[in-house]
Design a protein around this motif. Sequence first.
Motif, PDB file in Angstrom:
ATOM      1  N   GLY A 176      -7.705  32.817 137.527  1.00 50.74           N
ATOM      2  CA  GLY A 176      -8.819  33.050 136.629  1.00 50.74           C
ATOM      3  C   GLY A 176      -8.429  33.095 135.165  1.00 50.74           C
ATOM      4  O   GLY A 176      -9.290  33.253 134.288  1.00 50.74           O
ATOM      5  N   GLU A 177      -7.152  32.931 134.870  1.00 47.84           N
ATOM      6  CA  GLU A 177      -6.711  32.951 133.482  1.00 47.84           C
ATOM      7  C   GLU A 177      -7.140  31.672 132.756  1.00 47.84           C
ATOM      8  O   GLU A 177      -7.230  30.599 133.352  1.00 47.84           O
ATOM      9  N   SER A 178      -7.385  31.815 131.449  1.00 52.13           N
ATOM     10  CA  SER A 178      -7.861  30.679 130.661  1.00 52.13           C
ATOM     11  C   SER A 178      -6.768  29.627 130.486  1.00 52.13           C
ATOM     12  O   SER A 178      -5.628  29.947 130.137  1.00 52.13           O
ATOM     13  N   LEU A 179      -7.122  28.359 130.735  1.00 57.41           N
ATOM     14  CA  LEU A 179      -6.226  27.234 130.485  1.00 57.41           C
ATOM     15  C   LEU A 179      -6.557  26.580 129.143  1.00 57.41           C
ATOM     16  O   LEU A 179      -5.662  26.232 128.389  1.00 57.41           O
ATOM     17  N   TRP A 180      -7.835  26.410 128.879  1.00 53.94           N
ATOM     18  CA  TRP A 180      -8.275  25.901 127.587  1.00 53.94           C
ATOM     19  C   TRP A 180      -9.755  26.181 127.384  1.00 53.94           C
ATOM     20  O   TRP A 180     -10.477  26.448 128.340  1.00 53.94           O
ATOM     21  N   ARG A 181     -10.158  26.137 126.148  1.00 54.58           N
ATOM     22  CA  ARG A 181     -11.564  26.279 125.763  1.00 54.58           C
ATOM     23  C   ARG A 181     -11.808  25.355 124.583  1.00 54.58           C
ATOM     24  O   ARG A 181     -11.064  25.385 123.596  1.00 54.58           O
ATOM     25  N   THR A 182     -12.850  24.509 124.687  1.00 54.00           N
ATOM     26  CA  THR A 182     -13.169  23.556 123.636  1.00 54.00           C
ATOM     27  C   THR A 182     -14.615  23.733 123.189  1.00 54.00           C
ATOM     28  O   THR A 182     -15.526  23.685 124.032  1.00 54.00           O
ATOM     29  N   GLU A 183     -14.801  23.936 121.904  1.00 52.59           N
ATOM     30  CA  GLU A 183     -16.153  24.084 121.368  1.00 52.59           C
ATOM     31  C   GLU A 183     -16.875  22.743 121.434  1.00 52.59           C
ATOM     32  O   GLU A 183     -16.275  21.671 121.283  1.00 52.59           O
ATOM     33  N   ARG A 184     -18.179  22.809 121.631  1.00 51.59           N
ATOM     34  CA  ARG A 184     -19.008  21.607 121.645  1.00 51.59           C
ATOM     35  C   ARG A 184     -19.135  21.039 120.227  1.00 51.59           C
ATOM     36  O   ARG A 184     -18.929  21.752 119.237  1.00 51.59           O
ATOM     37  N   PRO A 185     -19.486  19.754 120.105  1.00 54.80           N
ATOM     38  CA  PRO A 185     -19.733  19.188 118.769  1.00 54.80           C
ATOM     39  C   PRO A 185     -20.868  19.951 118.074  1.00 54.80           C
ATOM     40  O   PRO A 185     -21.709  20.561 118.734  1.00 54.80           O
ATOM     41  N   PRO A 186     -20.888  19.927 116.744  1.00 50.48           N
ATOM     42  CA  PRO A 186     -21.929  20.652 116.000  1.00 50.48           C
ATOM     43  C   PRO A 186     -23.330  20.199 116.397  1.00 50.48           C
ATOM     44  O   PRO A 186     -23.577  19.011 116.638  1.00 50.48           O
ATOM     45  N   LEU A 187     -24.261  21.176 116.458  1.00 52.93           N
ATOM     46  CA  LEU A 187     -25.649  20.909 116.801  1.00 52.93           C
ATOM     47  C   LEU A 187     -26.517  21.160 115.580  1.00 52.93           C
ATOM     48  O   LEU A 187     -26.265  22.085 114.802  1.00 52.93           O
ATOM     49  N   ASP A 188     -27.553  20.352 115.418  1.00 50.01           N
ATOM     50  CA  ASP A 188     -28.430  20.521 114.260  1.00 50.01           C
ATOM     51  C   ASP A 188     -29.792  21.090 114.633  1.00 50.01           C
ATOM     52  O   ASP A 188     -30.773  20.907 113.920  1.00 50.01           O
ATOM     53  N   ALA A 189     -29.872  21.789 115.765  1.00 48.83           N
ATOM     54  CA  ALA A 189     -31.125  22.401 116.195  1.00 48.83           C
ATOM     55  C   ALA A 189     -31.466  23.607 115.331  1.00 48.83           C
ATOM     56  O   ALA A 189     -30.583  24.333 114.857  1.00 48.83           O
ATOM     57  N   ALA A 190     -32.777  23.828 115.152  1.00 50.94           N
ATOM     58  CA  ALA A 190     -33.235  24.922 114.306  1.00 50.94           C
ATOM     59  C   ALA A 190     -33.100  26.271 114.986  1.00 50.94           C
ATOM     60  O   ALA A 190     -33.006  27.300 114.321  1.00 50.94           O
ATOM     61  N   SER A 191     -33.090  26.290 116.327  1.00 47.63           N
ATOM     62  CA  SER A 191     -33.000  27.553 117.051  1.00 47.63           C
ATOM     63  C   SER A 191     -32.099  27.402 118.268  1.00 47.63           C
ATOM     64  O   SER A 191     -31.793  26.284 118.701  1.00 47.63           O
ATOM     65  N   GLY A 192     -31.680  28.551 118.805  1.00 42.19           N
ATOM     66  CA  GLY A 192     -30.849  28.538 120.000  1.00 42.19           C
ATOM     67  C   GLY A 192     -31.539  27.938 121.199  1.00 42.19           C
ATOM     68  O   GLY A 192     -30.882  27.451 122.129  1.00 42.19           O
ATOM     69  N   GLU A 193     -32.857  27.941 121.210  1.00 40.26           N
ATOM     70  CA  GLU A 193     -33.617  27.371 122.321  1.00 40.26           C
ATOM     71  C   GLU A 193     -33.256  25.910 122.542  1.00 40.26           C
ATOM     72  O   GLU A 193     -33.197  25.435 123.680  1.00 40.26           O
ATOM     73  N   GLN A 194     -32.992  25.174 121.447  1.00 40.86           N
ATOM     74  CA  GLN A 194     -32.644  23.754 121.554  1.00 40.86           C
ATOM     75  C   GLN A 194     -31.139  23.525 121.647  1.00 40.86           C
ATOM     76  O   GLN A 194     -30.690  22.376 121.643  1.00 40.86           O
ATOM     77  N   LYS A 195     -30.355  24.607 121.758  1.00 38.29           N
ATOM     78  CA  LYS A 195     -28.906  24.479 121.872  1.00 38.29           C
ATOM     79  C   LYS A 195     -28.392  24.761 123.283  1.00 38.29           C
ATOM     80  O   LYS A 195     -27.247  24.462 123.602  1.00 38.29           O
ATOM     81  N   VAL A 211      -6.426  18.069 131.005  1.00 37.02           N
ATOM     82  CA  VAL A 211      -5.177  18.813 130.845  1.00 37.02           C
ATOM     83  C   VAL A 211      -5.287  19.857 129.746  1.00 37.02           C
ATOM     84  O   VAL A 211      -4.899  21.016 129.919  1.00 37.02           O
ATOM     85  N   ASP A 212      -5.853  19.459 128.595  1.00 32.86           N
ATOM     86  CA  ASP A 212      -5.878  20.380 127.452  1.00 32.86           C
ATOM     87  C   ASP A 212      -7.254  20.569 126.834  1.00 32.86           C
ATOM     88  O   ASP A 212      -7.407  21.306 125.853  1.00 32.86           O
ATOM     89  N   GLY A 213      -8.267  19.889 127.365  1.00 30.97           N
ATOM     90  CA  GLY A 213      -9.623  20.049 126.850  1.00 30.97           C
ATOM     91  C   GLY A 213      -9.914  19.279 125.580  1.00 30.97           C
ATOM     92  O   GLY A 213     -10.994  19.438 124.995  1.00 30.97           O
ATOM     93  N   SER A 214      -9.018  18.435 125.140  1.00 29.03           N
ATOM     94  CA  SER A 214      -9.271  17.657 123.922  1.00 29.03           C
ATOM     95  C   SER A 214     -10.339  16.599 124.183  1.00 29.03           C
ATOM     96  O   SER A 214     -10.470  16.075 125.287  1.00 29.03           O
ATOM     97  N   GLU A 215     -11.107  16.284 123.141  1.00 30.05           N
ATOM     98  CA  GLU A 215     -12.150  15.258 123.257  1.00 30.05           C
ATOM     99  C   GLU A 215     -11.523  13.872 123.368  1.00 30.05           C
ATOM    100  O   GLU A 215     -10.631  13.519 122.599  1.00 30.05           O
ATOM    101  N   ILE A 216     -12.008  13.097 124.335  1.00 31.57           N
ATOM    102  CA  ILE A 216     -11.621  11.687 124.436  1.00 31.57           C
ATOM    103  C   ILE A 216     -12.650  10.839 123.709  1.00 31.57           C
ATOM    104  O   ILE A 216     -12.315  10.004 122.889  1.00 31.57           O
ATOM    105  N   TRP A 217     -13.909  11.055 124.055  1.00 36.18           N
ATOM    106  CA  TRP A 217     -14.994  10.395 123.341  1.00 36.18           C
ATOM    107  C   TRP A 217     -16.236  11.268 123.395  1.00 36.18           C
ATOM    108  O   TRP A 217     -16.336  12.168 124.234  1.00 36.18           O
TER     109      TRP A 217
END
Length: 444
Positions: free
Chosen positions: A224-243, A275-281
């Motif tokens: 259960g230990e963390s291997l990696w965490r990658t943030e999503r690309p930036p979102l331009d939604a006005a509220s969390g409802e659309q995120k 392997v590392d959570g890096s973005e490919i595309w």
Amino acid sequence: MNIDPFCRCLIVLAIALTTATFGAEQWSQFRGSHGDGIANVSQAPTRWSETENVVWKTPIAGKGWSSPVVADGKVWMTTAIEEEASEEERLATLERLVENPRRFGEFRLAKAITLQLIAVDLATGSQVLEIDLVRLDQPDPIHTINSYASPTPVIDGDNIYCHFGTFGTICVDRKKGVEVWRKTLPLEHGVGPGSSPFIFKNALILICDGMDQQYVTALDKATGESLWRTERPPLDAASGEQKKSYDTPIAIVDAAGREQVICMGPQWLVAYDPVDGSEIWKLRHGKGFSVVPRPVYGDGTVYISTGYGKPQLWAVRVDGSGDVTDTHVAWIEKKGIPAKPSPLLLGHELYVVSDDGIASCFDAASGELVWKERVGGKYSASPILAAGKIYLCSHEGKVTVFKPGREFTLLSENQLDGQLMASPAALDDYLLIRSDTALYRIAE
């Protein structure tokens, strides 16, 4: 009775082979062991009812839309036992958490919940195990059509991984019925959890697209230990409802040999290095959010539905790098596309059923509409293929069965009691169908 040694050996061998075959049956994750809704079976039922071709029907306590998963002669599901909140408690909580009073009718609230893992004997239908995993007072409200136990567990070896979103992720040893580890990843789902967990090699991969934060993470499946965490690309939604979003990953290997974990989400479709959570595309698909349909993949192309807003069906080539929004879209279809049921890819044809009961077949290469048929009802469950038949399960308890092909050929319509929200499973010569109150084993 005396049995000569040769006959005795034959009997023992037959029993062993039968046991091995039965034990080998597996439907290990959401949409089957390959995650694509396709069952590798030669027989499957066509007609049934509450009184016909039901091998057994077992009541299931609580409420959960998680699909059944199967291994070693047991069917596993999660469920939520709810203690009902009073109307006063419900309104007080919604006034605190939901800004717009007009939306209060969209939400359901429990005073307390117990999240359970249960096991049913595949041969007899008897419930053989019940494990309390999470007890929670005053849980977040969820949408009226959701449940507190909607994500489907995933089986890997002796372990089963149960994910309840912000309420916890628990690894359980199936053989011993004991907890191995647990992890809590707080997230503001908005309308409750929905993304199912996914195993890739040594990693348990989770899509965590909430109103407050959006990321994909991999946990060591053993600890259960963390291997990696990658943030999503930036979102331009006005509220969390659309995120927020509720999708489930798939894994592919492209023509260049690159392993990719493909994670659909709000506004973006992203392929990560497992392997590392890096973005490919990554690809910007527009303003779509609350994405539920799991992608499908074939012949170098991934097919996605863009979720709520105005659902669209996109075909995207997977051989790119970086931002491929302007270079790798094969085609887009905007009519009759589901916001909840996943697509089904069979060779050169792509099948979908919209939330309001329109079934369509598209040419997978060109996106051309092959046929469209109204089957009626409301749909959340994803279609599956078994023994040359496609199955669609509606909220109203109707299961439509038709043949794949360039023309719509209806085989049967079968009615069960209760509401069908979970996607069915198919193994050997039978179906497992979960309603809001029971689990059925169907066979002719």
